[in-house]
Write an enzyme that holds these catalytic residues in place. Structure first.
Site, short mmCIF file in Angstrom:
data_model
loop_
_atom_site.label_atom_id
_atom_site.label_comp_id
_atom_site.label_asym_id
_atom_site.label_seq_id
_atom_site.Cartn_x
_atom_site.Cartn_y
_atom_site.Cartn_z
N HIS A 19 0.65 -1.35 -0.30
CA HIS A 19 -0.05 -0.24 -0.10
C HIS A 19 0.99 1.07 0.64
O HIS A 19 0.65 2.21 -1.00
CB HIS A 19 -1.29 0.06 0.62
CG HIS A 19 -1.67 -0.77 1.63
ND1 HIS A 19 -2.32 -2.10 2.12
CD2 HIS A 19 -2.69 -1.16 0.42
CE1 HIS A 19 -2.92 -2.94 2.39
NE2 HIS A 19 -3.79 -2.43 0.91
N LYS A 43 -22.30 -3.02 10.81
CA LYS A 43 -20.68 -3.93 10.83
C LYS A 43 -19.44 -4.63 10.36
O LYS A 43 -19.33 -4.82 9.51
CB LYS A 43 -21.91 -5.87 9.02
CG LYS A 43 -22.83 -5.91 10.13
CD LYS A 43 -23.89 -6.82 8.56
CE LYS A 43 -22.63 -7.04 7.40
NZ LYS A 43 -23.23 -7.35 5.99
N ARG A 94 -1.98 -6.05 -7.97
CA ARG A 94 -0.86 -6.84 -8.53
C ARG A 94 -1.05 -8.13 -9.81
O ARG A 94 -0.21 -7.45 -10.22
CB ARG A 94 -0.44 -7.82 -6.86
CG ARG A 94 -0.91 -7.09 -5.36
CD ARG A 94 -0.91 -7.10 -4.97
NE ARG A 94 -2.76 -6.93 -4.11
CZ ARG A 94 -3.81 -7.07 -3.66
NH1 ARG A 94 -3.30 -7.51 -2.77
NH2 ARG A 94 -5.40 -6.96 -3.58
N SER A 132 -3.05 -7.16 3.12
CA SER A 132 -2.91 -8.08 3.77
C SER A 132 -3.38 -8.94 4.63
O SER A 132 -3.31 -9.48 5.86
CB SER A 132 -4.68 -6.79 4.53
OG SER A 132 -4.14 -5.07 4.08
P1 ADP Z 1 -9.98 -4.15 -1.35
O1 ADP Z 1 -9.80 -4.96 0.61
O2 ADP Z 1 -10.38 -3.25 -2.15
O3 ADP Z 1 -8.74 -5.41 -1.30
P2 ADP Z 1 -7.24 -3.06 0.46
O4 ADP Z 1 -6.86 -2.48 1.00
O5 ADP Z 1 -6.53 -5.06 -0.03
O6 ADP Z 1 -8.57 -3.59 -0.27
O7 ADP Z 1 -6.24 -3.04 -0.40
C1 ADP Z 1 -6.88 -1.26 -1.24
C2 ADP Z 1 -6.14 -1.59 -2.70
O8 ADP Z 1 -4.74 -1.34 -2.92
C3 ADP Z 1 -6.06 -2.09 -3.94
O9 ADP Z 1 -6.21 -1.45 -5.01
C4 ADP Z 1 -5.70 -3.73 -3.96
O10 ADP Z 1 -5.07 -3.68 -4.82
C5 ADP Z 1 -3.94 -2.53 -3.96
N1 ADP Z 1 -3.30 -3.46 -2.82
C6 ADP Z 1 -3.01 -4.18 -1.55
N2 ADP Z 1 -2.22 -4.89 -1.80
C7 ADP Z 1 -1.20 -4.51 -2.74
C8 ADP Z 1 0.25 -4.63 -2.60
N3 ADP Z 1 1.02 -5.21 -2.54
N4 ADP Z 1 0.80 -4.05 -4.55
C9 ADP Z 1 0.24 -3.57 -4.70
N5 ADP Z 1 -1.60 -2.97 -4.89
C10 ADP Z 1 -1.79 -3.34 -3.64
#
Ligand code: ADP
Length: 166
Positions: A19, A43, A94, A132
């Site tokens: 992120h 929720k 990703r 995450s």
């Molecule tokens: P969501 O619950 O929508 O997946 P996340 O918090 O997991 O939200 O991620 C938010 C954004 O960050 C999404 O666009 C996701 O694709 C991107 N993202 C998460 N991890 C990575 C990573 N390691 N590299 C690039 N983008 C990422």
């Protein structure tokens, strides 16, 4: 709508180095990024409360100064974008696995709000497999996730899982 102001929405449960990498890249394209943490008061879900997620994001994005801010939102993303006057939505990509879902969501958002543009940024290859969900799974099983999350997040995760930092 202001194209120089972007929102970067997600669950950020918790924020990872993937992120952070995307936030840094977004700032080469736009002036300001609002990290928008999706939450539902009725929720609640996930490992960290939304307040904890906000606090962690604030702490680890300090280096970007006032070019990054953190907020929580619920309901329709495009309505939130309008509310804060952001003309750009940032999403990270990703592997190919992200594509189908992102494609559907962006198409829907475009129907709802043609004036808000979604911009995809590709993660650094070091973070292609950082998520995450995986970080929580691995640390829950006693594995080492340093390198995937900032030091502060590693501490918070270790506290949550009540274990020793490995
Ligand atoms: P969501 O619950 O929508 O997946 P996340 O918090 O997991 O939200 O991620 C938010 C954004 O960050 C999404 O666009 C996701 O694709 C991107 N993202 C998460 N991890 C990575 C990573 N390691 N590299 C690039 N983008 C990422």
């Amino acid at each position: 709508m202001n194209g120089r102001k972007a929102i970067y929405p997600g669950s950020f449960d918790p924020i990872t180095n993937g992120h952070l990498d995307i936030i840094g890249r977004a700032l080469t394209v736009v002036e300001h990024v609002v990290v928008a943490i999706a939450y539902n008061e009725q929720k609640p879900s996930g490992l960290f409360a939304s307040e904890e997620r906000v606090e962690m994001v604030e702490a680890v994005t300090e280096e970007f100064g006032d070019r990054v801010s953190v907020d929580r939102f619920h309901g329709l993303l495009v309505e939130y974008a309008r509310k804060v006057g952001a003309g750009t939505i940032i999403r990270g990509l990703r592997a190919v696995a992200d594509f189908e879902y992102e494609f559907q969501m962006t198409t829907m958002n475009r129907h709802l709000a043609p004036d808000v543009e979604t911009v995809f940024l590709m993660a650094d290859e070091a973070y292609f497999y950082t998520s995450s969900r995986l970080v929580k799974e691995v640390i829950g099983l006693g594995g080492d996730v340093s390198g995937h999350v900032p030091e502060l997040v590693l501490e918070r995760l270790t506290e949550k899982f009540g274990g020793q930092k490995k």
